[in-house]
Design an enzyme around this catalytic site. Structure first.
Site, PDB file in Angstrom:
ATOM      1  N   ASN A 194       0.978  -4.406  15.685  1.00  0.00           N
ATOM      2  CA  ASN A 194       0.341  -3.083  15.748  1.00  0.00           C
ATOM      3  C   ASN A 194      -0.203  -2.808  17.132  1.00  0.00           C
ATOM      4  OD1 ASN A 194       0.649  -1.743  13.367  1.00  0.00           O
ATOM      5  ND2 ASN A 194      -1.090  -2.720  12.366  1.00  0.00           N
ATOM      6  N   HIS A 198       0.690   1.898  15.618  1.00  0.00           N
ATOM      7  CA  HIS A 198       0.579   1.861  14.160  1.00  0.00           C
ATOM      8  C   HIS A 198       1.790   2.455  13.443  1.00  0.00           C
ATOM      9  CE1 HIS A 198      -3.414   0.163  13.565  1.00  0.00           C
ATOM     10  NE2 HIS A 198      -3.570   0.566  14.814  1.00  0.00           N
ATOM     11  N   ASP A 240       3.835   0.643  10.631  1.00  0.00           N
ATOM     12  CA  ASP A 240       4.165   1.157   9.301  1.00  0.00           C
ATOM     13  C   ASP A 240       5.654   0.991   9.035  1.00  0.00           C
ATOM     14  OD1 ASP A 240       1.600   1.834   8.953  1.00  0.00           O
ATOM     15  OD2 ASP A 240       1.850   4.003   9.107  1.00  0.00           O
ATOM     16  N   GLU A 267      -0.971  -6.228   5.313  1.00  0.00           N
ATOM     17  CA  GLU A 267       0.375  -6.730   5.622  1.00  0.00           C
ATOM     18  C   GLU A 267       0.761  -7.820   4.629  1.00  0.00           C
ATOM     19  OE1 GLU A 267      -2.313  -7.411   7.573  1.00  0.00           O
ATOM     20  OE2 GLU A 267      -2.064  -9.291   8.669  1.00  0.00           O
TER      21      GLU A 267
END
Ligand code: C2E
Ligand code: MG
Ligand code: MG
Length: 668
Positions: free
Chosen positions: A279, A284, A288, A315
């Site tokens: 990340n 981000h 995702d 996660e």
């Protein structure tokens, strides 16, 4: 409109409410109605005709009463027409002919039934009786309109034929003009009235159909909306997998099955390695996307094992699967690792030499000792996951009850750690660190000790990992720093104390602030503390850790690298953090008996020295080792040769003895 189109319309009615619904036009609604009405008529044709024929045959009695001279013929005709009609209808049903043809048969039965009875009846000698009896012809007209539910056109055609026959017969049968006029008007009225009622009935049926259709659509919409809401509350919005709530319910079902019928199952926890780093590096959105890729690949893969997969947290994913042997679960766990590895999603900035996204996997299998609590199996999978991470990640571990880290003993330790500070079960001992040039003890290392309620001591190698795993290390760590400051530093018993600090503490927000608070409360300068950091399980170089380290440095605290050479990413740590001192692990010194071991130690020393760090060698136990340290020009040493770890009081006493003359002078 044919059957195909009608079934398409029927599908439209059952359509999902969230798809834009096809608004049905009047023609389509009529077509749909006709399809439904046809189905109803088909069902009603057989009982309808059987009842009609039965009543028709019963009228044989009135034949015998009113027209006895021709009754034999009328009755024969009744049986002939009635039975033929039934036979034809049954044959048609057997051959599955269209509903329209069934209707035609019933309509034909009405007409022929009427003609079949009427023809012999008018031959009767008593013309007056015949003329009165003929009135019953209107019953046939009524049955075409009201008894059977033909479509409107067929009803009208049938009743018109009957009306015509009535008129013809009325014309020819000898009777008075008045009779002819009255009954002629009666027949027309009957025809008009029953046709009108039939038409109204048809309209009413259509309205009922529309209302039922509307109710069905509304019901479907409500049901679908309910289902969609339920789906939403059980689905993870990012990956589309089941969310924690749903998977917890599933776990309960698996668990109940296992408890009641003994269907064993496995629970697998999956954690994306270095995801925080991913990340940080790629943002981000990419993070995702990575989770979605992993989720899709895993859910495809899990299908072949008939398992369930859900997203358990950030996660972390979870898989539940029924199986007979625990070896099978390890196969799945390993397949999970390789599935994610095969995705080959780039993750270049992780610091363990791997440049793709991988997962660590912990699995647990139901076993008799799992006990009665369903959380236990997740807890065991979690422990296995922890060990998978400790084993270098990108690997799978099955919970092993014989492993000390998994044992009940470790459970006891976890419980003990919760009460350790309050019950005085935890204490610190200090091991001297000697400056090689001055031969003086310049610092001490604080080492934590834990004893059980019965006084038995628990080695740090056992309780420190448990404390890290359970998070107890946070409170214990703060306690250690506070104790060091209060026991040794506040009263100047020792110049510098090094404290072991776990990376878990460093990455916990507010750690540096809590240290600053302790320093403020005890009045100790930060420069009197050194924090020893070991690359433990949480070796991921978190940006939070780097930030915390720079905050600690601002407080004047020195940062030392502990056990250098044994960790996983030692060199990258050296590159990232400006350590004041690097402690070379004692295993290197202990290997020095061989020339290659000695060369190795020398190489490490050169490397560290070239980077400008001070060097401390751990585990100096003998005079020879001491001499070697001098030969190598090491800055500091630590080991049994200098002194074993001892309680604070022994350092306080030494200082007190040294201080005494000064104190006496002062008081004098
Ligand atoms: P460490 O920080 O490397 O501590 C040094 C360990 O080596 C100590 O073991 C010490 O007793 C042992 N040792 C010292 N000199 C010699 C020697 O000459 N020969 C041999 N064979 N051993 C020597 P201990 O006290 O059992 O601690 C083990 C580990 O536990 C520590 O290794 C440290 O990583 C961890 N630990 C201890 N206290 C704490 C603490 O307060 N917080 C954290 N996070 N970890 C701690
Ligand atoms: Mg240490
Ligand atoms: Mg060490």
């Amino acid at each position: 409109m044919n059957e195909h189109v009608s079934s398409a319309l029927a599908d439209t009615v059952d359509a999902e409410p969230y798809e834009p619904r096809y608004e049905l036009g009047a023609d389509e609604l009529r077509a749909l109605y006709r399809t439904e009405a046809r189905a109803t008529r088909r069902g009603e044709a057989r009982p309808g005709l059987w009842i009609a024929v039965a009543i028709y045959l019963l009228f044989s009695a009135t034949d015998l009463l009113l027209i006895p001279d021709v009754a034999a013929y009328t009755i024969t005709a009744r049986f002939a027409v009635g039975l033929s009609a039934l036979l034809i209808l049954e044959a048609q049903l057997r051959h599955g002919v269209g509903t329209e043809w069934l209707d035609v048969t019933c309509a034909g039965a009405i007409i022929f039934g009427y003609v079949g009875w009427l023809c012999p009846a008018i031959m009767g000698a008593d013309k007056e009786s015949v003329s009165y009896y003929m009135v019953f012809g209107t019953i046939f007209m009524m049955s075409a309109n009201l008894f059977f539910t033909f479509n409107f056109k067929l009803s009208i055609v049938t009743s018109t034929i009957i009306l015509c026959i009535l008129y013809i017969v009325n014309y020819f049968v000898p009777s008075t003009l008045i009779y002819k006029m009255v009954f002629g008007a009666f027949y027309v009225s009957c025809f008009t009235f029953t046709s009108y009622v039939n038409w109204k009935l048809n309209e009413e049926r259509y309205n009922v159909f529309l209302n039922a259709l509307e109710a069905k659509i509304q019901h479907n919409e409500a049901t679908e909306r309910g289902k969609a809401l339920l789906r939403l509350s059980r689905t993870d919005p990012l990956t589309g997998l089941e969310n924690r709530r749903a998977i917890d319910e599933k776990l309960r079902d698996y668990w109940n099955d296992w408890q009641k019928v003994g269907t064993s199952f496995g629970a697998i926890l999956i954690d994306v390695d270095f995801f925080k780093k991913f990340n940080d590096c790629y943002g981000h959105q990419e993070g995702d996307r990575c989770l979605i890729h992993v989720a899709n690949a895993l859910s495809d893969m899990i299908k072949q094992y008939n398992g369930s997969i859900g997203r358990y947290g950030g996660e972390e994913f979870i898989v539940l699967a029924r199986m007979e042997k625990k070896e099978q679960i390890l196969d799945i766990a390993e397949a999970i690792c390789s599935t994610v590895e095969n995705l080959a999603l780039t993750h270049e900035l992780r610091r363990d030499g791997v440049s793709i996204v991988t997962v660590s996997v912990g699995a647990a299998f139901t076993r008799t000792q799992t006990g009665a609590k369903l959380e236990k199996i997740i807890h065991e999978a979690d422990r296995a996951l922890y060990l998978a991470k400790a084993g270098g990640r990108n690997c799978a571990r099955l919970f092993d009850p014989t492993d000390p880290q998994s044992s009940d003993e470790s459970e006891n330790i976890a419980a003990l750690l919760k009460i350790a500070i309050g019950q005085n079960l935890v204490s610190l001992v200090y091991q001297p660190i000697q400056d090689v040039k001055s031969d003086r003890v310049e610092a001490v290392e604080a080492l934590m000790r834990l004893k059980m309620l019965d006084g038995t001591s628990v080695p740090p190698s056992l309780f420190i990992p448990v404390a890290e795993r359970t998070g107890a290390i946070l409170e214990l760590g703060r306690w250690a720093i506070r104790t060091v400051c209060a026991e040794l530093l506040a009263d100047d018993h020792v110049r510098v104390v090094s404290v072991n600090v776990s990376p878990i503490q460093l990455k916990t927000p507010g750690f540096a602030t809590s240290v600053a608070t302790i320093l403020g409360e005890t009045g100790v300068a930060g420069s009197r503390l050194a924090f020893e950091i070991t690359e433990g399980l949480e070796m991921e170089m978190h940006s939070d850790i780097l930030r915390c380290i720079s905050d600690l440095k601002l407080l004047g605290i020195k940062i030392w690298l502990d056990d250098f050479g044994t960790g996983f990413a030692g060199l990258s740590w050296l590159r990232l953090i400006d350590f004041d001192t690097v402690k070379i692990d004692r295993s290197f010194l202990h290997d020095c008996s061989s020339p290659s071991g000695k060369a190795m130690l020398q190489d490490i020393i050169t490397l560290v020295r070239n980077r400008g760090h001070k060097i401390l060698v751990e585990g100096v136990e003998t005079d020879e080792q001491m001499a070697l340290m001098r030969e190598f020009g090491i800055d500091k040493i630590q080991g049994f040769h200098v002194g074993r770890p001892a309680p604070a009081v022994s350092f306080q006493a030494k200082r007190a003895m040294r201080k005494r003359p000064f104190a006496v002078l002062k008081s004098a």
